[in-house]
Design a protein around this motif. Structure first.
Motif, PDB file in Angstrom:
ATOM      1  N   THR A 116     -65.928 130.100  67.597  1.00  0.00           N
ATOM      2  CA  THR A 116     -64.573 129.828  67.918  1.00  0.00           C
ATOM      3  C   THR A 116     -63.732 130.151  66.603  1.00  0.00           C
ATOM      4  O   THR A 116     -64.308 130.646  65.667  1.00  0.00           O
ATOM      5  N   ASP A 148     -62.915 128.250  64.303  1.00  0.00           N
ATOM      6  CA  ASP A 148     -63.369 127.320  63.294  1.00  0.00           C
ATOM      7  C   ASP A 148     -64.815 127.962  62.998  1.00  0.00           C
ATOM      8  O   ASP A 148     -64.896 128.121  61.648  1.00  0.00           O
ATOM      9  N   PRO A 163     -69.613 122.088  60.849  1.00  0.00           N
ATOM     10  CA  PRO A 163     -69.377 121.085  61.584  1.00  0.00           C
ATOM     11  C   PRO A 163     -69.481 119.404  61.293  1.00  0.00           C
ATOM     12  O   PRO A 163     -70.356 119.479  60.130  1.00  0.00           O
ATOM     13  N   LEU A 175     -71.626 115.518  64.578  1.00  0.00           N
ATOM     14  CA  LEU A 175     -72.128 116.634  65.598  1.00  0.00           C
ATOM     15  C   LEU A 175     -73.544 117.314  65.012  1.00  0.00           C
ATOM     16  O   LEU A 175     -74.393 117.576  65.926  1.00  0.00           O
ATOM     17  N   ASP A 232     -71.311 119.302  72.722  1.00  0.00           N
ATOM     18  CA  ASP A 232     -70.209 120.439  72.573  1.00  0.00           C
ATOM     19  C   ASP A 232     -70.520 120.843  71.154  1.00  0.00           C
ATOM     20  O   ASP A 232     -70.461 120.350  70.093  1.00  0.00           O
ATOM     21  N   HIS A 263     -69.411 122.900  69.173  1.00  0.00           N
ATOM     22  CA  HIS A 263     -68.257 122.768  68.062  1.00  0.00           C
ATOM     23  C   HIS A 263     -67.644 121.381  67.861  1.00  0.00           C
ATOM     24  O   HIS A 263     -66.873 121.193  66.878  1.00  0.00           O
ATOM     25  N   GLY A 264     -67.734 120.526  68.760  1.00  0.00           N
ATOM     26  CA  GLY A 264     -67.103 119.251  68.455  1.00  0.00           C
ATOM     27  C   GLY A 264     -65.872 118.917  68.750  1.00  0.00           C
ATOM     28  O   GLY A 264     -65.363 117.829  68.823  1.00  0.00           O
ATOM     29  N   TYR A 265     -64.965 119.929  69.121  1.00  0.00           N
ATOM     30  CA  TYR A 265     -63.686 119.670  69.275  1.00  0.00           C
ATOM     31  C   TYR A 265     -63.043 120.300  70.857  1.00  0.00           C
ATOM     32  O   TYR A 265     -61.822 120.467  70.857  1.00  0.00           O
ATOM     33  N   GLY A 266     -63.938 120.183  71.439  1.00  0.00           N
ATOM     34  CA  GLY A 266     -63.720 120.713  72.951  1.00  0.00           C
ATOM     35  C   GLY A 266     -63.343 122.126  73.179  1.00  0.00           C
ATOM     36  O   GLY A 266     -63.074 122.530  74.158  1.00  0.00           O
ATOM     37  N   GLN A 267     -63.816 123.000  71.993  1.00  0.00           N
ATOM     38  CA  GLN A 267     -63.837 124.370  72.157  1.00  0.00           C
ATOM     39  C   GLN A 267     -65.097 125.032  72.463  1.00  0.00           C
ATOM     40  O   GLN A 267     -65.267 126.161  72.559  1.00  0.00           O
TER      41      GLN A 267
END
Length: 144
Positions: free
Chosen positions: A10, A12, A19, A23, A101, A103-107
């Protein structure tokens, strides 16, 4: 059957954003579950492509081309992987669905790919024997 869960990069992960601890804890718990089930072979995150090197072979017989990162096609980039050995494709999908997830942010996006067994692409008995011997040597070196 071996499967690789490929964690896609991503913006990020390409920026080197570490992360959040929650996460990291969730991924560690997930990896512990894989270990307890006896299916985990390897799991690692990759540094951003800014520290990567790409080697391409533009023309047959010509020298390879070396390109330093970063690379721009983030949808095609890999941020990490988990390698598992399971009994079936369905079991691999089940484990992939349990991964937090990444990346932890929905990506997050995970690509699940089966790894070839050496017998799948080598049909020459002599070549196969050499490859099996080589793999045994690698396994023995890991034990030492």
């Amino acid at each position: 059957m071996k499967f690789m869960m490929i964690v896609k990069a991503t913006t990020d992960s390409e920026a080197g954003v570490i992360p959040p601890q929650e996460l990291i804890d969730a991924m560690q718990k997930y990896n512990e579950e894989l270990v307890k089930a006896g299916v985990l072979l390897a799991a690692d995150g990759l540094q951003p492509t800014s520290s990567g090197i790409r080697i391409s072979y533009p023309e047959p017989g010509e020298k390879p081309k070396v390109t330093d990162g970063p690379f721009t096609e983030s949808k095609e980039l890999i941020a990490g992987y988990t390698l598992i050995e399971v009994r079936s494709r369905e079991e691999a999908v089940e484990w992939a669905l349990r991964m937090p997830d990444p990346h932890g942010y929905g990506q997050g996006e995970i690509e699940l790919r089966q790894v070839y067994d050496v017998e799948d692409f080598i049909d020459n008995p002599e070549t196969l024997e050499k490859e099996v011997t080589l793999r045994k040597q690698v396994a023995e070196q890991k034990k030492a």
